[in-house]
Design a protein around this motif. Structure first.
Motif, PDB file in Angstrom:
ATOM      1  N   CYS A  57     -14.841   7.594   0.930  1.00 20.12           N
ATOM      2  CA  CYS A  57     -13.694   6.850   0.403  1.00 20.12           C
ATOM      3  C   CYS A  57     -13.846   6.575  -1.085  1.00 20.12           C
ATOM      4  O   CYS A  57     -14.949   6.233  -1.565  1.00 20.12           O
ATOM      5  CB  CYS A  57     -13.540   5.536   1.172  1.00 20.12           C
ATOM      6  N   HIS A  94      -2.897   3.570  11.118  1.00 21.66           N
ATOM      7  CA  HIS A  94      -2.458   2.555  10.140  1.00 21.66           C
ATOM      8  C   HIS A  94      -1.066   2.848   9.604  1.00 21.66           C
ATOM      9  O   HIS A  94      -0.337   1.923   9.257  1.00 21.66           O
ATOM     10  CB  HIS A  94      -3.480   2.392   9.000  1.00 21.66           C
ATOM     11  N   ASN A 123       0.838  -1.199   0.000  1.00 22.21           N
ATOM     12  CA  ASN A 123       0.000   0.000   0.000  1.00 22.21           C
ATOM     13  C   ASN A 123       0.876   1.254   0.000  1.00 22.21           C
ATOM     14  O   ASN A 123       2.073   1.204   0.276  1.00 22.21           O
ATOM     15  CB  ASN A 123      -0.988  -0.032   1.167  1.00 22.21           C
ATOM     16  N   SER A 174     -13.581   5.326   4.861  1.00 19.83           N
ATOM     17  CA  SER A 174     -12.358   4.923   5.555  1.00 19.83           C
ATOM     18  C   SER A 174     -12.445   5.410   6.992  1.00 19.83           C
ATOM     19  O   SER A 174     -13.188   6.348   7.310  1.00 19.83           O
ATOM     20  CB  SER A 174     -11.123   5.500   4.858  1.00 19.83           C
ATOM     21  N   GLY A 200      -9.047  -3.313   3.284  1.00 20.21           N
ATOM     22  CA  GLY A 200      -7.954  -2.855   4.119  1.00 20.21           C
ATOM     23  C   GLY A 200      -7.757  -3.736   5.342  1.00 20.21           C
ATOM     24  O   GLY A 200      -8.161  -4.903   5.367  1.00 20.21           O
ATOM     25  N   ALA A 238       0.210   4.265   1.685  1.00 21.06           N
ATOM     26  CA  ALA A 238      -0.011   5.208   2.788  1.00 21.06           C
ATOM     27  C   ALA A 238       1.324   5.767   3.258  1.00 21.06           C
ATOM     28  O   ALA A 238       2.285   5.034   3.457  1.00 21.06           O
ATOM     29  CB  ALA A 238      -0.726   4.514   3.943  1.00 21.06           C
ATOM     30  N   PHE A 249      -5.439   9.484   1.615  1.00 22.50           N
ATOM     31  CA  PHE A 249      -4.019   9.383   1.986  1.00 22.50           C
ATOM     32  C   PHE A 249      -3.339  10.746   1.846  1.00 22.50           C
ATOM     33  O   PHE A 249      -2.343  11.020   2.509  1.00 22.50           O
ATOM     34  CB  PHE A 249      -3.299   8.379   1.087  1.00 22.50           C
ATOM     35  N   ASN A 271      -2.731  -1.140   6.110  1.00 19.78           N
ATOM     36  CA  ASN A 271      -3.607  -0.435   5.191  1.00 19.78           C
ATOM     37  C   ASN A 271      -4.749   0.175   5.997  1.00 19.78           C
ATOM     38  O   ASN A 271      -5.137  -0.352   7.043  1.00 19.78           O
ATOM     39  CB  ASN A 271      -4.151  -1.407   4.151  1.00 19.78           C
ATOM     40  N   GLY A 308      -6.178   0.872  -1.103  1.00 16.49           N
ATOM     41  CA  GLY A 308      -4.958   1.268  -0.417  1.00 16.49           C
ATOM     42  C   GLY A 308      -3.734   1.339  -1.296  1.00 16.49           C
ATOM     43  O   GLY A 308      -2.696   1.858  -0.881  1.00 16.49           O
TER      44      GLY A 308
END
Length: 281
Positions: free
Chosen positions: A233, A142, A31, A171, A217, A33, A127, A148, A255
């Motif tokens: 999301c 996370h 992912n 999310s 996720g 992030a 993100f 994720n 993600g």
């Protein structure tokens, strides 16, 4: 190509284009992030041209979960408004392929599936504002735990357009109460990345039966004194294509986003070549 073994490593020091190059070379399939702080990340939906206009209408009517930040030319895998060298067929860590509304497979390269009929629609991603949270000392669970973000289907109905209809995906980030006001104000400055949260507190109020069992996720710990906070999301399209049932729709895996060269706080998503404007990625 089939999914390789996870090649996760610390990419936090790399530019957006350098990260995309590693993804393109099969060196990162995890992912995204926390990567490329300061750059906009995107959800994706690639659809046949005959479905693209209705999908864009759907996004226009539901801007919280589906904020459009880029649209390709039909059949063109490049997205020049988001980055000078983006190739949508190779530059996402993982893709999902839906056929007739059903998830068929996950891939790390969709070159063999690309056709002259496909249109790419890029949607902003939450993100993006997480980097602003971290700069202001607001923890993001996370990212702290290398997971994720948890995402959930809800009972929040969306405004339909053509064959596209269904419920919103959200999310979740758990926050101590003293952070909620600042997190709301910060994320509200990023309408291209879903903006302010849509709910906080009781998950059942938006149709989530078990906050510890996300639909997409990874689950994250909600510590004593923390409140689950929910944002719209960009995985929402993956929920609604089940009813639209296009013959093919290719998305990012939840993600696993497209990292662009556009500044996270840009008022528009018009890409400027840094070699011509003296900017650094």
């Amino acid at each position: 190509m089939p999914l390789p073994q996870n090649t996760e490593m610390d990419l936090s020091h790399l530019s957006s284009s350098e990260i995309r190059q590693r993804i393109r070379n099969g060196q990162h399939d995890a992912n995204t992030a926390g990567l490329a702080p300061g750059k906009l990340q995107c959800n994706l939906a690639m659809l046949p041209q005959e479905f693209a206009l209705d999908f864009l209408r759907f996004c226009q009517r539901n801007p919280k979960p589906c904020p459009v930040v880029g649209v390709s030319e039909t059949g063109d895998p490049m997205l020049p408004t988001l980055g000078r060298d983006i190739d949508i067929r190779t530059d996402v860590p993982r893709y999902r392929v839906f056929r007739d509304g059903t998830l068929a497979e996950e891939l790390t390269d969709i070159t063999e599936l690309w056709t002259d009929e496909l249109v790419t629609i890029a949607l902003g991603c939450s993100f993006t504002f997480e980097n602003a949270f971290l700069r202001e000392g607001i923890p993001v669970r996370h990212i702290e735990t290398g997971r994720n973000v948890p995402m959930y289907r809800t009972n929040i109905d969306l405004v339909p357009a053509g064959p596209f209809n269904g419920q919103m995906v959200v999310s979740m980030r758990p926050l101590a109460e003293q952070f909620i006001e600042d997190a709301t104000a910060i994320s509200a400055r990023f309408p291209q990345a879903h903006g302010a949260p849509i709910a906080f507190g009781d998950p059942a109020a938006i149709g989530i039966s078990d906050v510890h069992a996300p639909d997409y996720g990874d689950p994250v710990e909600i510590k004593e004194g923390e409140v689950p906070v929910f944002w719209a999301c960009g995985v929402t399209p993956q929920n609604v294509i089940q009813t639209a049932r296009p013959p093919i729709c290719i998305t990012h895996a939840p993600g696993h986003m497209l990292i662009t060269d556009v500044a996270e706080d840009a008022e528009t998503t018009i890409y400027k070549d840094p070699t011509q404007h003296g900017e650094n990625q």
